[in-house]
Design an enzyme around this catalytic site. Structure first.
Site, mmCIF file in Angstrom:
data_model
loop_
_atom_site.group_PDB
_atom_site.id
_atom_site.type_symbol
_atom_site.label_atom_id
_atom_site.label_comp_id
_atom_site.label_asym_id
_atom_site.label_seq_id
_atom_site.Cartn_x
_atom_site.Cartn_y
_atom_site.Cartn_z
ATOM 1 N N ASP A 1 -3.509 36.870 67.727
ATOM 2 C CA ASP A 1 -3.330 36.885 69.171
ATOM 3 C C ASP A 1 -3.808 35.514 69.660
ATOM 4 O O ASP A 1 -4.679 34.908 69.028
ATOM 5 C CB ASP A 1 -4.173 38.001 69.778
ATOM 6 C CG ASP A 1 -4.183 37.947 71.284
ATOM 7 O OD1 ASP A 1 -3.104 37.958 71.875
ATOM 8 O OD2 ASP A 1 -5.293 37.864 71.859
ATOM 9 N N ASP B 1 -8.794 40.158 69.898
ATOM 10 C CA ASP B 1 -10.085 40.427 70.535
ATOM 11 C C ASP B 1 -9.992 41.348 71.731
ATOM 12 O O ASP B 1 -10.994 41.908 72.161
ATOM 13 C CB ASP B 1 -10.745 39.120 70.977
ATOM 14 C CG ASP B 1 -10.111 38.584 72.250
ATOM 15 O OD1 ASP B 1 -8.876 38.584 72.332
ATOM 16 O OD2 ASP B 1 -10.855 38.171 73.159
ATOM 17 N N ASP C 1 -5.159 44.633 71.996
ATOM 18 C CA ASP C 1 -4.908 44.359 70.581
ATOM 19 C C ASP C 1 -5.232 45.556 69.679
ATOM 20 O O ASP C 1 -4.901 45.538 68.498
ATOM 21 C CB ASP C 1 -5.749 43.157 70.112
ATOM 22 C CG ASP C 1 -5.352 41.876 70.828
ATOM 23 O OD1 ASP C 1 -4.154 41.729 71.125
ATOM 24 O OD2 ASP C 1 -6.233 41.040 71.085
#
Length: 632
Positions: A331, A525, A529
């Site tokens: 990400d 994080d 996610d």
């Protein structure tokens, strides 16, 4: 070395001294035959029992519980059998070998106990982060209470030298925090009023007053302790294979040893003493302790070594999977970048005041805690009047729709503008573009940039150096922003303008493209996610500032949020798996070779001792290397 280990060592030393005294004595010359043989039997029985009485007791106890085929049983049968050869007058005496087998078996057990203890200590250092108390002001006095008794919103005082007991925000005071136990980071962290602090850190210099933000059961320290305590329950495929292997292997070799001892003398007239001796040697060699000890110890050591680097691995199965990682998916925001957005430009349409754009955007984002919303509100210098705001609607992955001064406002990306039928135009600057429309009219856009983490480029380079074939970045940002970040960091591929649910489908596609046993790791994080972390082969959460949901869903947690620790984790995993494979190949190769030699009568009891205890000790020493990690 603990008390039990010291007692075992003392027993071994006493038994070894007695053995060394007895072994060279010419008892046959002194007492003649067969009396010398019986004296030798009695003398060697003393160091044998001193060294191995507990093994005999464990074997008897396990038989009583129905657990027959274990290493205690094998050692007991083989050594008692060696002493029993005194009943065969035509055989050479084997009491020395019987005592030696038990003695060196206990040496191997002591090595194992020490190695496990050392590995446990590296994890116990992590366990020591648990605070004993919290200082709370009660009736004008500072009193120590159990951290579980402190409620969210309470104010606690942390003195120099004390451990921060709960997560919270500093209200007063400045200090340096030692975060080494959590993150492996040796450099203290400066904190002052407004800074967030996490439980488990040690306050080094000043007195801090902290407002508690989470109950102790949900605090960082509680989550870490739970992860560490549960790590040993999740076994790797290799560990499960070794357990199943030993379950069938041990009874099989006992049966073979019995057949080896009785079939040739019974049916072919061979010497009983010779074939019983071969069967006993076969039993000693066959003990699988080198495998059943060293393989779990290797994984345990790997998990302990990783914890010293601030990398929490939830189980050896994840460590094994991490060793096979060939694709790492990131990400972007908060993982490769700091997630600290700031407004870098405001581009109004003709005859529109830039302050109007910031004002409208700040009011629309008034109720949002998203990093982009926070950056807009920080850039707006005026006061937000919430009485002007109504009908706020978050559009996941698109932006915000709200009514301000009874006029409809859209603040978000190009998809939100297209959805609202607003005629917008793009921007040449690289960054997150926040388009703003008021009453259906486009009034301009705000350019917001996120700062790339200082070690992100090094992290990607380290992953490629570690043999990772493919790095991919997923982001909800525009393609231009994604392309710029990917090029800056050296990332192989990127996917841009993704909604949270799109990330799962992208990971699904990447998983379908995996080759052989290659695994895919996803690093994230945020709370969005969590589904992707669960779907990937290995989910890696940036733990120190990551969301609770991401940490809960992940298999591996990086406590200091440094992307370079991903390559370190892979290095630890691959080193551990190399050690595991070395031990399996070495132990099986030596054992099968000596088993064949024992069956054909070439191997003696001393060679059997090496094949069992010697191999186990060497395998344990090799397994201990998994604990050795380098801290930067």
């Amino acid at each position: 070395m603990n008390k039990k280990q010291k007692r075992t060592l003392a027993r071994i030393v006493v038994a070894l001294v007695l053995f060394a005294i007895i072994y060279p004595l010419p008892l046959e010359d002194w007492f003649g035959s067969p009396m010398g043989l019986y004296v030798e039997f009695a003398l060697f029985l003393v160091p044998y029992l001193i060294a191995g009485y507990d093994v005999l007791l464990k074997a008897a106890r396990n038989i009583g519980h129905g657990q027959i085929f274990d290493e205690n049983f094998l050692m007991s049968v083989a050594t008692i059998g060696a002493f029993a050869l005194v009943l065969f007058p035509d055989s050479d005496p084997h009491m020395a070998e019987g005592a030696a087998v038990m003695l060196f078996y206990q040496v191997g057990e002591l090595f194992q106990s020490y190695a496990v203890g050392k590995s446990r200590k590296s994890i116990a250092d992590m366990m020591d982060i648990a605070p004993d108390y919290a200082n709370v002001m009660r009736e004008g006095e500072l009193v120590q209470v159990d951290p579980y008794e402190v409620a969210v919103g309470d104010e606690i005082v942390v003195k120099p030298g004390e451990r921060v007991p709960l997560d919270g925000v500093v209200l007063d005071g400045t200090s340096q925090l030692d975060t080494a136990a959590l993150t492996g980071e040796s450099v203290p962290r400066h904190v002052e009023a407004g800074a967030e602090v996490i439980s488990g850190c040690v306050n080094m210099t000043g007195v801090l007053t902290v407002r508690v933000s989470k109950p102790f059961g949900e605090s960082t320290v509680s989550r870490i302790l739970e992860l560490v305590e549960n790590a040993s329950e999740k076994k790797a495929r290799t560990e499960n294979f070794i357990t199943r292997f030993a379950r069938y292997y041990t009874p099989a070799v006992v049966i073979i040893a019995v057949l080896l001892a009785i079939v040739p003398p019974l049916f072919f007239g061979q010497s009983w003493s010779d074939w019983v001796q071969r069967g006993l040697i076969f039993l000693v060699v066959s003990c699988p302790c080198a495998l059943v000890i060293s393989v779990p110890l290797s994984f345990f050591g790997g998990i302990g070594g990783a914890s010293r680097l601030g990398i929490l691995v939830k189980g050896s199965n994840y460590l094994e999977a991490l060793g096979d990682t060939e694709t790492v998916v990131f990400d972007k925001t908060g993982t490769l970048t700091d997630g600290t957005f700031s407004v870098v430009a405001v581009h109004p349409e003709a005859d529109v005041d830039p302050d109007l754009i910031l004002s409208i955007a700040a009011h629309a984002e008034a109720y949002s805690d998203h990093p982009i919303a926070l950056s807009v509100k920080e850039a707006y210098s005026g006061q937000i009047d919430r009485a002007r705001i109504a009908d706020v609607e978050e559009k996941g992955g698109h932006g915000v729709r709200a009514t301000i001064d009874e006029r409809v406002v859209l603040v978000g990306n190009d998809k939100l503008m297209a959805e609202g039928g607003v005629d917008y135009h793009d921007c040449s600057l690289t960054g997150t573009i926040l388009h703003v429309s008021l009453g259906g009219e486009y009034i301009g856009h705000i350019v917001i940039a996120d700062v790339v983490k200082e070690d992100a480029a090094q992290a990607i380079a380290d992953l490629h150096a570690a043999g990772v074939k493919r790095t991919v970045m997923l982001t909800g940002d525009r393609k231009e922003v994604a392309a710029a970040v990917a090029e800056q960091l050296g990332i192989d591929e990127y996917r841009a303008q993704l909604l949270p649910q799109d990330k799962v489908s992208e990971v699904e596609k990447l998983l379908a493209e995996a080759t052989g046993k290659g695994k895919l790791a996803f690093v994230g994080d945020g709370i969005n996610d969590a589904p992707v972390l669960t779907r990937a082969d290995i989910g890696i959460a940036m733990g120190a500032m990551g969301s609770d949901a991401a940490i809960e869903a992940a298999d591996i947690v990086l406590m200091d949020d440094r992307p370079t620790n991903i390559a370190k984790a892979i290095h630890v995993a691959r080193k551990t798996m190399r050690i595991v494979r070395q031990n399996i190949v070495f132990a099986l190769a030596v054992k099968f070779l000596v088993l064949i030699l024992a069956a054909v009568g070439v191997a003696n009891m001393w060679l059997a001792v090496f094949a069992d205890v010697g191999v186990a000790v060497l395998a344990i020493l090799n397994a201990m290397r998994a604990m050795n990690v380098k801290k930067d």
